[in-house]
Design a protein around this motif. Structure first.
Motif, PDB file in Angstrom:
ATOM      1  N   THR A  43      63.261   5.341  25.198  1.00 42.60           N
ATOM      2  CA  THR A  43      64.170   6.434  24.833  1.00 42.60           C
ATOM      3  C   THR A  43      65.605   5.935  24.754  1.00 42.60           C
ATOM      4  O   THR A  43      66.344   6.242  23.803  1.00 42.60           O
ATOM      5  CB  THR A  43      64.074   7.568  25.875  1.00 42.60           C
ATOM      6  OG1 THR A  43      62.750   8.109  25.859  1.00 42.60           O
ATOM      7  CG2 THR A  43      65.076   8.672  25.588  1.00 42.60           C
ATOM      8  N   GLU A  44      66.014   5.161  25.743  1.00 47.30           N
ATOM      9  CA  GLU A  44      67.376   4.621  25.757  1.00 47.30           C
ATOM     10  C   GLU A  44      67.613   3.713  24.551  1.00 47.30           C
ATOM     11  O   GLU A  44      68.698   3.731  23.960  1.00 47.30           O
ATOM     12  CB  GLU A  44      67.616   3.868  27.061  1.00 47.30           C
ATOM     13  CG  GLU A  44      67.666   4.787  28.283  1.00 47.30           C
ATOM     14  CD  GLU A  44      67.719   4.026  29.591  1.00 47.30           C
ATOM     15  OE1 GLU A  44      67.579   2.781  29.565  1.00 47.30           O
ATOM     16  OE2 GLU A  44      67.892   4.666  30.645  1.00 47.30           O
ATOM     17  N   SER A  45      66.587   2.943  24.176  1.00 46.56           N
ATOM     18  CA  SER A  45      66.750   2.059  23.021  1.00 46.56           C
ATOM     19  C   SER A  45      66.872   2.865  21.725  1.00 46.56           C
ATOM     20  O   SER A  45      67.582   2.456  20.794  1.00 46.56           O
ATOM     21  CB  SER A  45      65.562   1.088  22.931  1.00 46.56           C
ATOM     22  OG  SER A  45      64.393   1.727  22.456  1.00 46.56           O
ATOM     23  N   LEU A  46      66.191   4.001  21.656  1.00 44.65           N
ATOM     24  CA  LEU A  46      66.281   4.846  20.456  1.00 44.65           C
ATOM     25  C   LEU A  46      67.665   5.477  20.318  1.00 44.65           C
ATOM     26  O   LEU A  46      68.164   5.682  19.210  1.00 44.65           O
ATOM     27  CB  LEU A  46      65.222   5.956  20.518  1.00 44.65           C
ATOM     28  CG  LEU A  46      63.758   5.531  20.371  1.00 44.65           C
ATOM     29  CD1 LEU A  46      62.843   6.727  20.593  1.00 44.65           C
ATOM     30  CD2 LEU A  46      63.505   4.909  18.993  1.00 44.65           C
ATOM     31  N   LEU A  47      68.288   5.788  21.437  1.00 43.25           N
ATOM     32  CA  LEU A  47      69.578   6.468  21.423  1.00 43.25           C
ATOM     33  C   LEU A  47      70.766   5.503  21.443  1.00 43.25           C
ATOM     34  O   LEU A  47      71.890   5.896  21.110  1.00 43.25           O
ATOM     35  CB  LEU A  47      69.665   7.429  22.612  1.00 43.25           C
ATOM     36  CG  LEU A  47      68.638   8.577  22.601  1.00 43.25           C
ATOM     37  CD1 LEU A  47      68.699   9.360  23.907  1.00 43.25           C
ATOM     38  CD2 LEU A  47      68.861   9.504  21.418  1.00 43.25           C
ATOM     39  N   ALA A  52      70.392  -4.538  21.857  1.00 44.65           N
ATOM     40  CA  ALA A  52      70.318  -5.956  22.149  1.00 44.65           C
ATOM     41  C   ALA A  52      69.228  -6.588  21.289  1.00 44.65           C
ATOM     42  O   ALA A  52      68.388  -5.894  20.719  1.00 44.65           O
ATOM     43  CB  ALA A  52      70.010  -6.161  23.635  1.00 44.65           C
ATOM     44  N   ALA A  53      69.231  -7.910  21.192  1.00 46.16           N
ATOM     45  CA  ALA A  53      68.250  -8.605  20.359  1.00 46.16           C
ATOM     46  C   ALA A  53      66.816  -8.343  20.820  1.00 46.16           C
ATOM     47  O   ALA A  53      65.875  -8.360  20.017  1.00 46.16           O
ATOM     48  CB  ALA A  53      68.539 -10.107  20.376  1.00 46.16           C
ATOM     49  N   SER A  54      66.642  -8.075  22.102  1.00 48.55           N
ATOM     50  CA  SER A  54      65.314  -7.821  22.654  1.00 48.55           C
ATOM     51  C   SER A  54      64.802  -6.427  22.330  1.00 48.55           C
ATOM     52  O   SER A  54      63.652  -6.103  22.617  1.00 48.55           O
ATOM     53  CB  SER A  54      65.353  -7.982  24.180  1.00 48.55           C
ATOM     54  OG  SER A  54      66.227  -7.015  24.751  1.00 48.55           O
ATOM     55  N   GLY A  55      65.656  -5.604  21.727  1.00 52.18           N
ATOM     56  CA  GLY A  55      65.286  -4.228  21.438  1.00 52.18           C
ATOM     57  C   GLY A  55      65.639  -3.264  22.552  1.00 52.18           C
ATOM     58  O   GLY A  55      65.417  -2.056  22.438  1.00 52.18           O
ATOM     59  N   GLU A  56      66.227  -3.784  23.629  1.00 51.40           N
ATOM     60  CA  GLU A  56      66.633  -2.930  24.745  1.00 51.40           C
ATOM     61  C   GLU A  56      68.013  -2.324  24.477  1.00 51.40           C
ATOM     62  O   GLU A  56      68.801  -2.848  23.682  1.00 51.40           O
ATOM     63  CB  GLU A  56      66.682  -3.746  26.036  1.00 51.40           C
ATOM     64  CG  GLU A  56      65.352  -4.354  26.443  1.00 51.40           C
ATOM     65  CD  GLU A  56      65.472  -5.233  27.669  1.00 51.40           C
ATOM     66  OE1 GLU A  56      65.955  -4.736  28.709  1.00 51.40           O
ATOM     67  OE2 GLU A  56      65.098  -6.422  27.598  1.00 51.40           O
ATOM     68  N   ALA A  57      68.292  -1.223  25.162  1.00 55.48           N
ATOM     69  CA  ALA A  57      69.613  -0.605  25.061  1.00 55.48           C
ATOM     70  C   ALA A  57      70.669  -1.566  25.580  1.00 55.48           C
ATOM     71  O   ALA A  57      70.436  -2.313  26.541  1.00 55.48           O
ATOM     72  CB  ALA A  57      69.637   0.697  25.854  1.00 55.48           C
ATOM     73  N   CYS A  58      71.838  -1.527  24.956  1.00 60.47           N
ATOM     74  CA  CYS A  58      72.885  -2.487  25.326  1.00 60.47           C
ATOM     75  C   CYS A  58      73.502  -2.180  26.686  1.00 60.47           C
ATOM     76  O   CYS A  58      73.985  -3.071  27.378  1.00 60.47           O
ATOM     77  CB  CYS A  58      73.975  -2.500  24.253  1.00 60.47           C
ATOM     78  SG  CYS A  58      74.982  -0.981  24.194  1.00 60.47           S
ATOM     79  N   GLY A  59      73.517  -0.897  27.066  1.00 58.20           N
ATOM     80  CA  GLY A  59      74.111  -0.509  28.341  1.00 58.20           C
ATOM     81  C   GLY A  59      75.616  -0.422  28.327  1.00 58.20           C
ATOM     82  O   GLY A  59      76.234  -0.159  29.363  1.00 58.20           O
ATOM     83  N   LYS A  60      76.225  -0.596  27.159  1.00 59.59           N
ATOM     84  CA  LYS A  60      77.686  -0.629  27.084  1.00 59.59           C
ATOM     85  C   LYS A  60      78.289   0.374  26.107  1.00 59.59           C
ATOM     86  O   LYS A  60      79.461   0.732  26.241  1.00 59.59           O
ATOM     87  CB  LYS A  60      78.146  -2.037  26.677  1.00 59.59           C
ATOM     88  CG  LYS A  60      77.716  -3.135  27.644  1.00 59.59           C
ATOM     89  CD  LYS A  60      78.119  -4.504  27.114  1.00 59.59           C
ATOM     90  CE  LYS A  60      77.658  -5.610  28.047  1.00 59.59           C
ATOM     91  NZ  LYS A  60      78.000  -6.962  27.517  1.00 59.59           N
TER      92      LYS A  60
END
Length: 346
Positions: A43-47, A52-60
Protein backbone atom coordinates in the motif's frame (compact mmCIF):
# COMPACT_ATOMS: atom_id res chain seq x y z
CA UNK A 1 15.88 -8.68 7.18
CA UNK A 2 12.60 -6.82 6.64
CA UNK A 3 9.16 -8.21 5.81
CA UNK A 4 9.76 -7.89 2.07
CA UNK A 5 12.90 -10.00 2.24
CA UNK A 6 10.94 -12.58 4.24
CA UNK A 7 8.40 -12.82 1.38
CA UNK A 8 10.51 -11.82 -1.62
CA UNK A 9 8.63 -14.01 -4.14
CA UNK A 10 5.23 -12.62 -3.13
CA UNK A 11 6.62 -9.09 -3.24
CA UNK A 12 7.75 -9.58 -6.82
CA UNK A 13 4.25 -10.83 -7.71
CA UNK A 14 2.75 -7.74 -6.10
CA UNK A 15 5.13 -5.48 -8.01
CA UNK A 16 4.12 -7.18 -11.26
CA UNK A 17 0.47 -6.33 -10.56
CA UNK A 18 1.16 -2.59 -10.32
CA UNK A 19 0.92 -2.19 -14.07
CA UNK A 20 -2.70 -3.41 -14.07
CA UNK A 21 -4.13 -3.36 -10.58
CA UNK A 22 -7.28 -5.39 -9.92
CA UNK A 23 -10.12 -3.63 -8.15
CA UNK A 24 -9.89 -6.13 -5.27
CA UNK A 25 -7.02 -8.31 -4.06
CA UNK A 26 -7.26 -10.96 -1.34
CA UNK A 27 -3.99 -11.82 0.41
CA UNK A 28 -4.55 -15.07 2.29
CA UNK A 29 -2.29 -17.31 4.33
CA UNK A 30 -1.43 -18.66 7.74
CA UNK A 31 -1.76 -16.40 10.77
CA UNK A 32 1.43 -14.76 11.97
CA UNK A 33 3.48 -14.87 8.77
CA UNK A 34 3.35 -11.12 8.08
CA UNK A 35 0.52 -10.77 5.55
CA UNK A 36 -0.71 -7.47 6.93
CA UNK A 37 2.81 -6.03 7.15
CA UNK A 38 3.37 -7.07 3.53
CA UNK A 39 0.04 -5.59 2.46
CA UNK A 40 0.90 -2.39 4.29
CA UNK A 41 4.28 -2.20 2.52
CA UNK A 42 2.55 -2.68 -0.84
CA UNK A 43 0.00 0.00 0.00
CA UNK A 44 2.78 2.42 0.91
CA UNK A 45 4.54 1.67 -2.37
CA UNK A 46 1.34 2.40 -4.31
CA UNK A 47 0.92 5.77 -2.60
CA UNK A 48 4.60 6.78 -2.57
CA UNK A 49 5.55 9.47 -5.07
CA UNK A 50 9.25 8.61 -5.38
CA UNK A 51 9.65 4.81 -5.36
CA UNK A 52 12.96 3.19 -4.50
CA UNK A 53 14.56 0.88 -7.07
CA UNK A 54 13.39 -2.13 -5.05
CA UNK A 55 9.78 -1.02 -5.46
CA UNK A 56 9.51 -0.02 -1.80
CA UNK A 57 8.23 3.35 -0.61
CA UNK A 58 10.98 5.93 -0.34
CA UNK A 59 9.98 7.04 3.16
CA UNK A 60 10.90 10.64 2.38
CA UNK A 61 8.29 12.15 0.06
CA UNK A 62 5.20 14.06 1.17
CA UNK A 63 2.98 10.99 0.73
CA UNK A 64 5.30 8.86 2.85
CA UNK A 65 5.22 11.54 5.52
CA UNK A 66 1.44 11.35 5.62
CA UNK A 67 1.61 7.56 5.77
CA UNK A 68 4.01 7.69 8.69
CA UNK A 69 1.59 9.96 10.54
CA UNK A 70 -1.37 7.73 9.68
CA UNK A 71 -3.35 10.37 7.82
CA UNK A 72 -2.84 9.87 4.07
CA UNK A 73 -6.04 11.16 2.39
CA UNK A 74 -6.10 8.33 -0.16
CA UNK A 75 -5.90 5.44 2.33
CA UNK A 76 -8.56 3.94 4.57
CA UNK A 77 -7.63 1.18 7.02
CA UNK A 78 -10.53 -0.88 8.32
CA UNK A 79 -9.75 -3.00 11.39
CA UNK A 80 -11.68 -4.16 14.45
CA UNK A 81 -11.56 -1.68 17.31
CA UNK A 82 -10.15 -4.40 19.56
CA UNK A 83 -7.17 -4.86 17.24
CA UNK A 84 -6.47 -1.12 17.22
CA UNK A 85 -6.72 -1.10 21.03
CA UNK A 86 -4.29 -4.03 21.20
CA UNK A 87 -1.70 -2.14 19.15
CA UNK A 88 -2.17 0.94 21.33
CA UNK A 89 -1.72 -1.14 24.49
CA UNK A 90 1.53 -2.61 23.18
CA UNK A 91 2.70 0.94 22.45
CA UNK A 92 2.02 1.87 26.08
CA UNK A 93 -1.07 3.95 25.41
CA UNK A 94 -3.44 2.94 28.20
CA UNK A 95 -7.14 2.51 27.58
CA UNK A 96 -9.39 5.00 29.31
CA UNK A 97 -11.56 3.51 32.02
CA UNK A 98 -15.33 3.51 31.59
CA UNK A 99 -15.19 3.33 27.80
CA UNK A 100 -17.15 0.76 25.82
CA UNK A 101 -15.27 -2.46 25.12
CA UNK A 102 -13.77 -2.30 21.60
CA UNK A 103 -15.49 -4.38 18.92
CA UNK A 104 -13.96 -7.65 17.74
CA UNK A 105 -15.41 -7.01 14.28
CA UNK A 106 -15.12 -4.60 11.39
CA UNK A 107 -18.46 -2.84 11.73
CA UNK A 108 -21.00 -1.93 9.10
CA UNK A 109 -20.60 1.73 10.09
CA UNK A 110 -16.91 1.55 9.11
CA UNK A 111 -17.85 0.28 5.66
CA UNK A 112 -20.66 2.79 5.20
CA UNK A 113 -18.25 5.58 6.11
CA UNK A 114 -16.32 4.78 2.91
CA UNK A 115 -19.06 6.31 0.71
CA UNK A 116 -17.66 9.84 0.64
CA UNK A 117 -14.09 8.55 0.33
CA UNK A 118 -14.92 6.40 -2.70
CA UNK A 119 -16.99 8.92 -4.62
CA UNK A 120 -14.66 11.92 -4.73
CA UNK A 121 -11.47 12.24 -6.73
CA UNK A 122 -8.15 11.14 -5.27
CA UNK A 123 -6.21 13.88 -3.50
CA UNK A 124 -2.87 13.14 -5.14
CA UNK A 125 -4.19 12.10 -8.59
CA UNK A 126 -3.03 8.53 -8.08
CA UNK A 127 -4.52 5.34 -6.65
CA UNK A 128 -6.61 5.13 -3.50
CA UNK A 129 -6.55 2.05 -1.24
CA UNK A 130 -9.00 0.49 1.19
CA UNK A 131 -7.10 -1.97 3.39
CA UNK A 132 -9.16 -4.46 5.44
CA UNK A 133 -7.49 -6.55 8.13
CA UNK A 134 -8.54 -9.20 8.98
CA UNK A 135 -11.24 -9.49 6.33
CA UNK A 136 -12.91 -12.40 8.14
CA UNK A 137 -13.77 -10.01 10.98
CA UNK A 138 -16.78 -8.83 8.96
CA UNK A 139 -20.19 -10.25 9.82
CA UNK A 140 -22.72 -10.94 7.06
CA UNK A 141 -24.28 -7.47 7.16
CA UNK A 142 -20.90 -5.76 6.96
CA UNK A 143 -19.76 -8.05 4.14
CA UNK A 144 -22.92 -7.34 2.16
CA UNK A 145 -22.37 -3.60 2.59
CA UNK A 146 -18.82 -3.99 1.25
CA UNK A 147 -20.08 -6.17 -1.59
CA UNK A 148 -21.95 -3.21 -3.08
CA UNK A 149 -18.64 -1.43 -3.63
CA UNK A 150 -16.93 -4.55 -4.97
CA UNK A 151 -19.72 -5.18 -7.49
CA UNK A 152 -19.21 -1.78 -9.08
CA UNK A 153 -15.45 -1.22 -9.45
CA UNK A 154 -14.34 2.36 -9.02
CA UNK A 155 -11.50 3.74 -11.13
CA UNK A 156 -8.06 4.01 -9.49
CA UNK A 157 -9.30 2.22 -6.36
CA UNK A 158 -7.90 -0.96 -4.81
CA UNK A 159 -9.62 -2.96 -2.10
CA UNK A 160 -6.87 -4.94 -0.38
CA UNK A 161 -8.22 -7.67 1.90
CA UNK A 162 -5.98 -9.61 4.29
CA UNK A 163 -7.23 -12.90 5.72
CA UNK A 164 -5.98 -15.84 7.75
CA UNK A 165 -9.32 -17.64 7.32
CA UNK A 166 -10.55 -16.89 3.78
CA UNK A 167 -13.08 -19.74 3.98
CA UNK A 168 -15.04 -17.58 6.44
CA UNK A 169 -15.59 -14.87 3.84
CA UNK A 170 -18.80 -14.83 1.85
CA UNK A 171 -18.33 -16.69 -1.46
CA UNK A 172 -19.56 -13.55 -3.22
CA UNK A 173 -16.73 -11.56 -1.61
CA UNK A 174 -14.08 -14.13 -2.58
CA UNK A 175 -15.39 -14.36 -6.14
CA UNK A 176 -14.87 -10.62 -6.68
CA UNK A 177 -11.24 -10.63 -5.51
CA UNK A 178 -8.10 -11.82 -7.20
CA UNK A 179 -6.46 -14.29 -4.83
CA UNK A 180 -2.85 -13.74 -3.72
CA UNK A 181 -1.68 -16.70 -1.60
CA UNK A 182 1.00 -15.81 0.93
CA UNK A 183 2.80 -18.96 1.95
CA UNK A 184 4.83 -19.52 5.07
CA UNK A 185 8.48 -18.61 4.42
CA UNK A 186 11.02 -21.40 4.18
CA UNK A 187 12.17 -22.63 7.57
CA UNK A 188 15.76 -21.49 7.07
CA UNK A 189 14.69 -18.02 5.93
CA UNK A 190 12.26 -17.66 8.84
CA UNK A 191 14.87 -18.78 11.39
CA UNK A 192 17.40 -16.30 10.03
CA UNK A 193 14.77 -13.55 10.17
CA UNK A 194 14.16 -14.38 13.83
CA UNK A 195 17.87 -14.44 14.62
CA UNK A 196 18.26 -11.05 12.95
CA UNK A 197 15.45 -9.84 15.22
CA UNK A 198 17.42 -10.98 18.27
CA UNK A 199 15.52 -14.19 19.04
CA UNK A 200 17.62 -16.96 20.57
CA UNK A 201 16.61 -20.60 20.00
CA UNK A 202 14.76 -19.46 16.88
CA UNK A 203 13.99 -23.04 15.81
CA UNK A 204 12.00 -23.87 18.94
CA UNK A 205 10.00 -20.64 18.84
CA UNK A 206 9.29 -21.12 15.14
CA UNK A 207 8.06 -24.67 15.75
CA UNK A 208 5.83 -23.48 18.58
CA UNK A 209 4.36 -20.86 16.23
CA UNK A 210 3.69 -23.43 13.53
CA UNK A 211 6.20 -21.89 11.14
CA UNK A 212 4.87 -18.34 11.51
CA UNK A 213 7.87 -16.06 12.13
CA UNK A 214 5.97 -12.97 13.31
CA UNK A 215 3.99 -15.07 15.78
CA UNK A 216 7.24 -16.67 16.95
CA UNK A 217 8.74 -13.20 17.46
CA UNK A 218 5.71 -12.11 19.48
CA UNK A 219 5.79 -15.26 21.62
CA UNK A 220 9.48 -14.94 22.39
CA UNK A 221 9.04 -11.66 24.18
CA UNK A 222 5.41 -10.90 24.95
CA UNK A 223 2.72 -11.44 27.51
CA UNK A 224 1.26 -14.26 25.42
CA UNK A 225 3.69 -16.53 27.21
CA UNK A 226 1.86 -15.94 30.50
CA UNK A 227 -1.35 -17.34 29.03
CA UNK A 228 0.46 -20.17 27.25
CA UNK A 229 2.64 -21.16 30.22
CA UNK A 230 -0.38 -21.27 32.51
CA UNK A 231 -2.28 -23.47 30.05
CA UNK A 232 0.68 -25.83 29.63
CA UNK A 233 1.11 -26.09 33.39
CA UNK A 234 -2.43 -27.48 33.58
CA UNK A 235 -2.34 -29.67 30.47
CA UNK A 236 0.92 -31.28 31.56
CA UNK A 237 -0.75 -32.68 34.70
CA UNK A 238 -2.60 -35.30 32.70
CA UNK A 239 -4.59 -37.56 35.02
CA UNK A 240 -3.51 -35.45 38.01
CA UNK A 241 -5.38 -32.46 36.59
CA UNK A 242 -8.09 -30.86 38.70
CA UNK A 243 -10.45 -29.42 36.03
CA UNK A 244 -12.15 -26.91 38.34
CA UNK A 245 -8.88 -25.55 39.70
CA UNK A 246 -7.42 -25.37 36.17
CA UNK A 247 -10.49 -23.51 34.90
CA UNK A 248 -10.36 -21.00 37.76
CA UNK A 249 -6.66 -20.34 37.12
CA UNK A 250 -7.04 -19.78 33.38
CA UNK A 251 -10.24 -17.78 33.80
CA UNK A 252 -8.42 -15.15 35.87
CA UNK A 253 -5.86 -14.67 33.10
CA UNK A 254 -8.50 -14.61 30.37
CA UNK A 255 -10.49 -11.90 32.13
CA UNK A 256 -7.34 -9.85 32.76
CA UNK A 257 -6.14 -10.21 29.16
CA UNK A 258 -5.93 -6.95 27.18
CA UNK A 259 -5.47 -8.44 23.73
CA UNK A 260 -8.33 -9.71 21.55
CA UNK A 261 -9.96 -13.15 21.79
CA UNK A 262 -8.07 -14.71 24.72
CA UNK A 263 -10.35 -17.76 24.89
CA UNK A 264 -9.89 -18.44 21.20
CA UNK A 265 -6.13 -18.25 21.65
CA UNK A 266 -6.35 -20.73 24.56
CA UNK A 267 -8.21 -23.17 22.32
CA UNK A 268 -5.65 -22.60 19.52
CA UNK A 269 -2.84 -23.65 21.85
CA UNK A 270 -4.86 -26.58 23.23
CA UNK A 271 -5.46 -27.84 19.68
CA UNK A 272 -1.73 -27.77 18.99
CA UNK A 273 -1.04 -29.61 22.24
CA UNK A 274 -3.61 -32.30 21.35
CA UNK A 275 -2.08 -32.59 17.88
CA UNK A 276 1.39 -33.15 19.34
CA UNK A 277 0.01 -35.60 21.88
CA UNK A 278 -1.62 -37.55 19.04
CA UNK A 279 1.66 -37.64 17.11
CA UNK A 280 3.59 -38.76 20.17
CA UNK A 281 1.10 -41.52 20.92
CA UNK A 282 1.96 -42.96 17.49
CA UNK A 283 5.70 -42.76 18.12
CA UNK A 284 6.19 -39.64 16.00
CA UNK A 285 8.02 -36.45 17.04
CA UNK A 286 5.88 -33.44 18.05
CA UNK A 287 5.47 -30.58 15.62
CA UNK A 288 4.91 -27.63 17.94
CA UNK A 289 6.09 -28.29 21.50
CA UNK A 290 9.60 -29.55 20.84
CA UNK A 291 10.81 -28.63 24.32
CA UNK A 292 8.08 -30.76 25.94
CA UNK A 293 8.84 -33.98 24.03
CA UNK A 294 9.60 -36.15 27.12
CA UNK A 295 6.48 -34.85 28.88
CA UNK A 296 4.31 -35.57 25.84
CA UNK A 297 5.76 -39.07 25.59
CA UNK A 298 4.89 -39.74 29.22
CA UNK A 299 1.33 -38.48 28.83
CA UNK A 300 0.83 -40.45 25.60
CA UNK A 301 1.35 -43.70 27.52
CA UNK A 302 -1.74 -42.99 29.66
CA UNK A 303 -4.24 -42.25 26.88
CA UNK A 304 -5.50 -43.60 23.54
CA UNK A 305 -5.37 -42.14 20.05
CA UNK A 306 -9.12 -42.49 19.47
CA UNK A 307 -9.83 -40.38 22.57
CA UNK A 308 -7.32 -37.75 21.47
CA UNK A 309 -8.82 -37.50 17.99
CA UNK A 310 -12.33 -37.25 19.43
CA UNK A 311 -11.32 -34.34 21.68
CA UNK A 312 -9.44 -32.71 18.81
CA UNK A 313 -12.66 -32.76 16.77
CA UNK A 314 -14.58 -31.39 19.73
CA UNK A 315 -12.02 -28.57 20.06
CA UNK A 316 -13.13 -27.34 16.63
CA UNK A 317 -16.58 -26.79 18.13
CA UNK A 318 -15.02 -25.12 21.18
CA UNK A 319 -13.22 -22.69 18.89
CA UNK A 320 -16.47 -21.74 17.16
CA UNK A 321 -18.14 -21.21 20.54
CA UNK A 322 -15.39 -18.77 21.54
CA UNK A 323 -16.68 -16.28 19.00
CA UNK A 324 -20.04 -16.07 20.75
CA UNK A 325 -20.81 -14.41 24.11
CA UNK A 326 -20.31 -17.04 26.81
CA UNK A 327 -19.34 -17.62 30.42
CA UNK A 328 -15.57 -18.14 30.23
CA UNK A 329 -15.39 -19.97 33.56
CA UNK A 330 -18.01 -22.54 32.56
CA UNK A 331 -16.45 -22.88 29.13
CA UNK A 332 -13.02 -23.65 30.60
CA UNK A 333 -14.49 -26.10 33.11
CA UNK A 334 -16.13 -28.01 30.25
CA UNK A 335 -12.87 -28.09 28.30
CA UNK A 336 -10.70 -29.26 31.20
CA UNK A 337 -13.25 -31.90 32.24
CA UNK A 338 -13.11 -33.28 28.67
CA UNK A 339 -9.32 -33.18 28.73
CA UNK A 340 -9.08 -34.98 32.09
CA UNK A 341 -11.19 -37.86 30.71
CA UNK A 342 -8.46 -38.62 28.19
CA UNK A 343 -6.22 -40.25 30.77
CA UNK A 344 -6.47 -43.59 32.48
CA UNK A 345 -6.43 -43.67 36.26
CA UNK A 346 -3.62 -45.71 37.86
Amino acid sequence: MNIIELHSAVWQELRARRAQLPHALLMAGQRGIGKFELARAFTESLLCEDLAASGEACGKCLACGWLAQGNHPDLRLLQPGALVADVAAEAGEGEETGKKKPSQQITIDQVRALDDFLHVGTHRHGVRVVLLNPAEAMNRSTANALLKSLEEPIAATLFLLVSSEPHRLLPTIRSRCQMMPVRSPANGVARQWLRDAGVSDAGSWLALAGGSPLLALALSGSGERVLLDSLLAQLSRGRELDPLVAAASLDKLVKAEKRPAPLKRVVDWAQRWLFDLSLTSEGLPPRYFLGQTPLLQGLAQTTELRKLLALHRKAIQYKAQCEQPLNSRLFLEEFFLSYARLFRTP
